[in-house]
Design a protein around this motif. Structure first.
Motif, PDB file in Angstrom:
ATOM      1  N   TYR A 183      30.397 -48.888  15.744  1.00  0.00           N
ATOM      2  CA  TYR A 183      29.890 -47.556  16.075  1.00  0.00           C
ATOM      3  C   TYR A 183      28.562 -47.604  16.833  1.00  0.00           C
ATOM      4  CZ  TYR A 183      33.276 -46.306  12.474  1.00  0.00           C
ATOM      5  OH  TYR A 183      34.424 -46.169  11.733  1.00  0.00           O
ATOM      6  N   ILE A 184      27.991 -48.818  16.972  1.00  0.00           N
ATOM      7  CA  ILE A 184      26.702 -48.964  17.649  1.00  0.00           C
ATOM      8  C   ILE A 184      26.960 -49.080  19.145  1.00  0.00           C
ATOM      9  CG2 ILE A 184      24.641 -50.395  17.911  1.00  0.00           C
ATOM     10  CD1 ILE A 184      25.006 -51.240  14.995  1.00  0.00           C
ATOM     11  N   LEU A 250      23.618 -53.486  30.985  1.00  0.00           N
ATOM     12  CA  LEU A 250      24.503 -54.595  30.647  1.00  0.00           C
ATOM     13  C   LEU A 250      25.246 -54.448  29.325  1.00  0.00           C
ATOM     14  CD1 LEU A 250      22.058 -57.538  31.565  1.00  0.00           C
ATOM     15  CD2 LEU A 250      23.901 -56.614  32.980  1.00  0.00           C
ATOM     16  N   TYR A 251      24.976 -53.418  28.557  1.00  0.00           N
ATOM     17  CA  TYR A 251      25.443 -53.395  27.171  1.00  0.00           C
ATOM     18  C   TYR A 251      26.959 -53.582  27.060  1.00  0.00           C
ATOM     19  CZ  TYR A 251      25.794 -52.266  22.248  1.00  0.00           C
ATOM     20  OH  TYR A 251      26.055 -52.340  20.899  1.00  0.00           O
ATOM     21  N   GLU A 252      27.739 -52.922  27.898  1.00  0.00           N
ATOM     22  CA  GLU A 252      29.202 -53.016  27.808  1.00  0.00           C
ATOM     23  C   GLU A 252      29.705 -54.429  28.089  1.00  0.00           C
ATOM     24  OE1 GLU A 252      27.600 -50.706  29.445  1.00  0.00           O
ATOM     25  OE2 GLU A 252      28.186 -48.786  28.534  1.00  0.00           O
ATOM     26  N   ARG A 253      28.903 -55.255  28.756  1.00  0.00           N
ATOM     27  CA  ARG A 253      29.323 -56.601  29.131  1.00  0.00           C
ATOM     28  C   ARG A 253      28.796 -57.678  28.176  1.00  0.00           C
ATOM     29  NH1 ARG A 253      27.134 -56.938  35.098  1.00  0.00           N
ATOM     30  NH2 ARG A 253      28.119 -59.002  35.007  1.00  0.00           N
ATOM     31  N   LEU A 254      28.051 -57.272  27.163  1.00  0.00           N
ATOM     32  CA  LEU A 254      27.460 -58.241  26.249  1.00  0.00           C
ATOM     33  C   LEU A 254      28.484 -58.793  25.270  1.00  0.00           C
ATOM     34  CD1 LEU A 254      24.065 -56.513  25.293  1.00  0.00           C
ATOM     35  CD2 LEU A 254      24.508 -58.168  27.121  1.00  0.00           C
ATOM     36  N   THR A 257      27.315 -61.850  19.935  1.00  0.00           N
ATOM     37  CA  THR A 257      25.996 -62.372  19.576  1.00  0.00           C
ATOM     38  C   THR A 257      24.896 -61.668  20.363  1.00  0.00           C
ATOM     39  OG1 THR A 257      26.872 -64.546  18.964  1.00  0.00           O
ATOM     40  CG2 THR A 257      24.530 -64.425  19.529  1.00  0.00           C
ATOM     41  N   GLU A 258      25.127 -61.435  21.639  1.00  0.00           N
ATOM     42  CA  GLU A 258      24.129 -60.764  22.470  1.00  0.00           C
ATOM     43  C   GLU A 258      23.908 -59.326  21.998  1.00  0.00           C
ATOM     44  OE1 GLU A 258      25.020 -63.212  26.623  1.00  0.00           O
ATOM     45  OE2 GLU A 258      26.185 -61.416  26.108  1.00  0.00           O
ATOM     46  N   ARG A 259      24.969 -58.639  21.599  1.00  0.00           N
ATOM     47  CA  ARG A 259      24.814 -57.280  21.082  1.00  0.00           C
ATOM     48  C   ARG A 259      24.023 -57.274  19.780  1.00  0.00           C
ATOM     49  NH1 ARG A 259      29.994 -53.379  22.312  1.00  0.00           N
ATOM     50  NH2 ARG A 259      30.181 -53.876  24.533  1.00  0.00           N
ATOM     51  N   PHE A 260      24.282 -58.272  18.944  1.00  0.00           N
ATOM     52  CA  PHE A 260      23.539 -58.368  17.692  1.00  0.00           C
ATOM     53  C   PHE A 260      22.059 -58.621  17.960  1.00  0.00           C
ATOM     54  CE2 PHE A 260      21.920 -61.115  14.205  1.00  0.00           C
ATOM     55  CZ  PHE A 260      21.907 -60.155  13.208  1.00  0.00           C
ATOM     56  N   LEU A 261      21.758 -59.539  18.881  1.00  0.00           N
ATOM     57  CA  LEU A 261      20.369 -59.844  19.205  1.00  0.00           C
ATOM     58  C   LEU A 261      19.642 -58.622  19.755  1.00  0.00           C
ATOM     59  CD1 LEU A 261      20.760 -63.342  20.912  1.00  0.00           C
ATOM     60  CD2 LEU A 261      19.702 -62.875  18.689  1.00  0.00           C
ATOM     61  N   ILE A 262      20.281 -57.914  20.670  1.00  0.00           N
ATOM     62  CA  ILE A 262      19.598 -56.770  21.272  1.00  0.00           C
ATOM     63  C   ILE A 262      19.451 -55.648  20.256  1.00  0.00           C
ATOM     64  CG2 ILE A 262      21.559 -55.472  22.217  1.00  0.00           C
ATOM     65  CD1 ILE A 262      18.252 -56.306  24.017  1.00  0.00           C
TER      66      ILE A 262
END
Length: 339
Positions: A183-184, A250-254, A257-262
């Motif tokens: 949901y994030i 860039l969010y849709e392309r992360l 792990t990258e989504r968690f970090l950001i």
């Protein structure tokens, strides 16, 4: 940085050897530092000595046992204080190195470690040694949990809690992501960060009900002098602009792990803005996410070409130099020797 620019195997071996030497050097440099270089050194020393010298130890005196009990053992077998401080530095620096290798499966690990040292070596390993070790261990624990290594993650997180209780804030934030990650979205993160600028007075009211708690009361009732934090500092603005750019563009392309970090980094920025009325809370809480911030800076490398990577790496080196120089004010004795 060395993972960003392609190098041969022999060069990687030499770089690994250099970093091993660097960690050993920093451990002894930290453990053998002059007592006058760190503002809290004598506070730590007095607290540790009063603990081991107390003839009647009460349970309430065993605050942060992960810090006190190792000191008690080292003192009991006859070693001097500097041995204990070298041990704390070893734990902190090795945990930072381990975090750097966990984030992207080893990619960019040297560069992430370089960024972490530039921003936090002086702040955490020379000055705030207890919270520095706790944050490094807790950050590793959160990455293990996110990567599916639950036993390692929970064990390390309990160890970090035993060193400094403040890291407990990381756990509910991790749980929130674990349960609600689907949901994030980009919109959620943008609302989170912009709303954090609007509610500092609400935070002040909410924390006033905690003023009776011994661990937070001094920061609320005026016993420790606190002040508002400027949100136009170099460190805050670099994080805010970089992470907003990643979320918007860039969010849709992360990757996961990258989504968690950001997500973790955005939470750190939002918390700093949310508590900007009180520097003790704002700076301390935002520092809990510091290692995730340094790793998040490297997300951009995956989306740019080789020439642009070199330019971006150079830019981050300049940013890291500014981080390091700004932190030198905390250790004036050493900075006067450097400059």
């Amino acid at each position: 940085m060395f993972s960003v620019i392609f190098i041969d195997r022999r060069s990687r071996v030499l770089i690994c050897a250099f970093f091993c030497f660097l960690i050993v050097y920093l451990i002894f440099f930290t453990g053998l530092k002059s007592p006058d270089v760190a503002p809290d050194y004598y506070n730590y020393s007095d607290w540790l000595h009063s603990f081991v010298d107390s003839p009647q130890l009460k349970f309430v005196d065993l605050k942060d046992p992960g810090f006190l009990l190792p000191y008690s053992f080292i003192n009991w077998i006859g070693f001097e204080d500097y041995v204990f401080f070298c041990l704390v530095a070893s734990v902190s620096l090795l945990a930072k190195a381990r975090f750097s290798s966990l984030v992207y499966g080893g990619q960019y690990s040297f560069f992430i470690f370089f960024l972490i040292l530039s921003r936090f070596y002086i702040v955490h390993d020379l000055v705030q040694i207890r919270v520095g070790a706790a944050i490094a261990i807790a950050s590793c624990a959160i990455m293990f949990l996110n990567n599916g290594s639950k036993r390692k993650g929970y064990l390390l997180f309990l160890i970090s809690l035993s060193i400094h209780l403040s890291v407990i804030i990381l756990f509910p934030i991790y749980l929130f992501y674990a349960f609600f990650s689907k949901y994030i979205s980009k919109i959620f993160l943008l609302i989170l960060i912009f709303s954090s600028f609007m509610f500092p007075y609400f935070a002040q009211y909410a924390l006033s009900i905690l003023s009776g708690m011994s661990r937070v009361a001094p920061y609320i009732n005026g016993e420790y002098q606190t002040s508002a934090v400027s949100l136009f500092s170099f460190y805050f603005m670099v994080r805010l602009l970089t992470f907003l750019s990643i979320v918007i563009l860039l969010y849709e392309r992360l990757a996961q792990t990258e989504r968690f970090l950001i997500f973790m980094s955005i939470c750190g920025v939002a918390i700093q803005a949310f508590f900007s009325w009180n520097d003790a809370f704002s700076l301390r809480f935002s520092e809990l996410f510091g290692l995730f911030d340094m790793a998040s800076f490297c997300i951009i490398f995956r989306f740019i070409d080789q020439n642009s990577r070199a330019c971006y790496a150079l830019l981050l080196v300049i940013v890291a130099a500014i981080f390091y120089i700004s932190s030198l004010r905390l250790v004036g004795v050493y900075s006067s020797l450097i400059f």
